[in-house]
Enzyme design. Structure first.
Site, short mmCIF file in Angstrom:
data_model
loop_
_atom_site.label_atom_id
_atom_site.label_comp_id
_atom_site.label_asym_id
_atom_site.label_seq_id
_atom_site.Cartn_x
_atom_site.Cartn_y
_atom_site.Cartn_z
N ARG A 229 0.67 -1.36 0.05
CA ARG A 229 0.14 0.19 0.50
C ARG A 229 1.19 1.23 0.20
NH1 ARG A 229 -1.88 0.72 6.01
NH2 ARG A 229 -0.76 -0.67 7.05
N ASP B 254 10.73 -7.75 7.51
CA ASP B 254 10.18 -6.42 6.95
C ASP B 254 10.09 -5.33 7.39
OD1 ASP B 254 8.61 -8.15 7.58
OD2 ASP B 254 7.17 -7.29 6.80
N ASN B 255 10.46 -5.20 8.48
CA ASN B 255 10.31 -3.44 9.15
C ASN B 255 11.49 -3.38 9.26
OD1 ASN B 255 7.34 -3.79 8.76
ND2 ASN B 255 6.29 -3.88 10.87
P1 AMP Z 1 3.49 -4.47 8.05
O1 AMP Z 1 2.77 -5.58 9.12
O2 AMP Z 1 1.87 -3.16 8.12
O3 AMP Z 1 4.81 -4.00 7.81
O4 AMP Z 1 2.49 -5.13 6.64
C1 AMP Z 1 3.25 -6.28 6.73
C2 AMP Z 1 2.72 -6.12 4.83
O5 AMP Z 1 1.29 -6.08 3.91
C3 AMP Z 1 3.34 -5.33 4.15
O6 AMP Z 1 4.32 -5.72 2.63
C4 AMP Z 1 2.98 -4.01 3.46
O7 AMP Z 1 2.88 -3.73 2.63
C5 AMP Z 1 1.22 -5.20 3.23
N1 AMP Z 1 0.15 -4.46 4.09
C6 AMP Z 1 -0.38 -4.07 5.22
N2 AMP Z 1 -1.20 -3.85 5.31
C7 AMP Z 1 -2.12 -3.35 4.32
C8 AMP Z 1 -3.08 -2.88 2.77
N3 AMP Z 1 -4.11 -2.40 4.30
N4 AMP Z 1 -3.31 -3.65 1.96
C9 AMP Z 1 -2.06 -4.19 0.85
N5 AMP Z 1 -1.22 -4.34 1.67
C10 AMP Z 1 -0.66 -4.25 3.05
MG MG Z 2 5.44 -3.39 6.85
#
Ligand code: AMP
Ligand code: MG
Length: 489
Positions: free
Chosen positions: A93, A251-252
């Site tokens: 996103r 990934d973070n």
């Molecule tokens: P996060 O847990 O926020 O670090 O996200 C983990 C993965 O999920 C990353 O690849 C983000 O880009 C993806 N992601 C999280 N929320 C969304 C969303 N609402 N739409 C698309 N991808 C998402």
């Molecule tokens: Mg992330």
């Protein structure tokens, strides 16, 4: 009208096509400004009015412009999420808009929440206003604390609905960083057998961000050493302000050692070494006191991706140095927090025992250090009332510790007034507590964004006491303990 943002083609576009896809943001209806970061615009060598007084720039930064030039980019990465390898994540996103520069510094511009990309998997590509306000304010608060972080230039909103546990509204955050490359980008190349691209990505980062590594016998080893050292310094900084990231998946983790991806983060209200800020983290994998170990574990994952480039023994040696590198950085931060100017081998134990005396006593982390600066040098003198009143139940262990601390202060001829000045310059009075965010979010949901602006102004300089922010310096109210922050964003 075209936009007037000074964006050029992102350098990432020069990487092989396997790294990214070109995307088109999905427009939101009738976007509006939620927050504008004039200070950051100025830091980036831009005139705030040029950026923010232009309706076409608003559309552009809301992902709602009729055309995008340069064409935005979403990159692919993978990662270990809660210890489990996940093959394909990526900018689900987020999209890189381009970059700008001033005085030799390059800045990448990224939109977060601008719609689906090839990496969105089953999700909607959106971000809700609530979590976007949290990210906007926290990266600027981290910057105010002097901690390496991605930045937030602007926040736009729209009344378009986004569905999480309930219907919320959409927001798009403009994030800024020298680079958004994560450990996960390397994991993707390694685990999908694209090993020939590992040196391409490493060279890209070395050339742009770590040029000094070129002079080393093995620049890739020097690169890893730099990432490891920066990560140690970053986590030490987090611990020193009670910051819990909440989702330290690989990934973070930024390859530049920046705090990145603010989700269910939290600053400690009262000190609790086992605090878990993310309510979805049932095992406490990312608890406050686990963060240094997790960083080490993540670096091991990262190092394994460099095996095609660096001898294993050299990577192992560097990884074995991490705990000490962290400890050194941490102890240095903590020494400064308690006002010590010299270094003694026993300081590590003194600091550990101080936290042991706080554990289980519900002592506010931020206010503790602030009030500790009021301690006089006289042995046996009780702690000042504002400090003593932070303890729930007995403060005996702390009073005992105070005797040792005063002994240590005497040993370096510490002057109380000068010490207090030094301590107040490193111990924030204001911290971006979850309940403060909640208040700003509640008002923002009603269309009033003033509290966001006020919090931002306060957190830009969290060390200097100002009457207009007296309410932000108080102990959190009872209801603050009940705030539930999950991964939902
Ligand atoms: P996060 O847990 O926020 O670090 O996200 C983990 C993965 O999920 C990353 O690849 C983000 O880009 C993806 N992601 C999280 N929320 C969304 C969303 N609402 N739409 C698309 N991808 C998402
Ligand atoms: Mg992330």
């Amino acid at each position: 009208m075209p936009h007037t943002l000074p964006l050029t083609e992102p350098a990432v576009a020069g990487l092989p096509a396997t790294f990214y896809r070109r995307i088109r943001p999905e427009p939101l209806s009738q976007p509006y400004w939620v927050a504008q970061n004039h200070a950051l615009a100025a830091e980036m060598g831009l005139r705030p009015s040029e950026i923010f007084d232009n309706p076409d720039n608003l559309l552009y930064l809301a992902g709602s412009a009729p055309a995008y030039n340069p064409t935005p980019i979403a990159t692919v990465y993978s990662g270990h999420q809660f210890g489990v390898y996940v093959h394909q994540l990526g900018d689900g996103r987020a999209a890189l808009l381009g970059e700008s520069g001033s005085g030799g510094q390059r800045w990448e511009w990224q939109l977060k929440g601008m719609g689906k990309t090839p990496y969105s998997r089953f999700a909607d590509g959106r971000a809700v206003l609530r979590s976007s306000i949290r990210e906007y304010l926290c990266c600027e608060a981290m910057h105010g604390l002097g901690i390496a972080t991605t930045r937030a230039l602007a926040l736009t909103g729209s009344n378009d609905a986004v569905y999480r546990e309930e219907a919320e509204t959409a927001a798009v955050l403009t994030r800024i960083a020298p680079s958004f490359i994560r450990f996960g980008h390397f994991e993707y190349l390694y685990h999908t057998g694209r090993h020939h691209n590992l040196p391409v990505l490493a060279d890209f980062l070395i050339d742009r961000h770590f040029p000094e590594c070129r002079r080393a016998d093995n620049p890739y080893l020097a690169f890893f050493q730099t990432v490891s050292q920066r990560t140690a310094a970053l986590i030490a900084a987090w611990q020193s302000v009670g910051f819990c990231h909440g989702v330290m998946n690989t990934d973070n983790m930024s390859a530049l050692g920046l705090t990145i991806d603010y989700g269910p983060f939290g600053f400690l209200d009262h000190y609790d070494r086992h605090h878990v800020c993310n309510h979805s983290d049932h095992e406490g994998r990312y608890a406050y006191n686990e963060q240094p170990h997790v960083a080490h574990w993540n670096l091991i994952r990262f190092a394994s991706c460099l095996l095609p480039l660096v001898p294993e023994s050299a990577l192992t040696d560097e990884l074995e140095r991490f705990p000490e590198a962290f400890q050194t950085a941490y102890t240095a931060r903590m020494r400064a927090k308690i006002g010590l100017q010299t270094e003694e081998p026993a300081d590590h134990g003194l600091i550990g025992d101080m936290f042991a005396a706080l554990q289980g006593r519900k002592v506010d982390f931020t206010l503790f250090f602030r009030h500790l600066s009021k301690i006089g040098n006289t042995h046996g003198e009780p702690p000042p009332p504002e400090l003593a009143s932070l303890f729930e139940g007995s403060a005996d262990a702390f009073v005992h510790w105070l005797g040792r601390y005063r002994g240590r202060l005497h040993a370096e001829n510490s002057n109380p007034e000068a010490r207090a000045v030094r301590m107040n310059a490193v111990n924030p009075l204001y911290i971006l507590r979850n309940y403060l965010l909640e208040q700003a979010i509640t008002q923002a949901k009603n269309g009033d964004f003033r509290e966001i602006e006020r919090l931002h102004r306060c957190m830009q300089n969290p060390f200097e006491e100002r009457q207009e922010f007296a309410d932000f310096a108080e102990r959190p109210p009872q209801w603050a303990g009940g705030i539930c922050v999950s991964c939902s964003s």
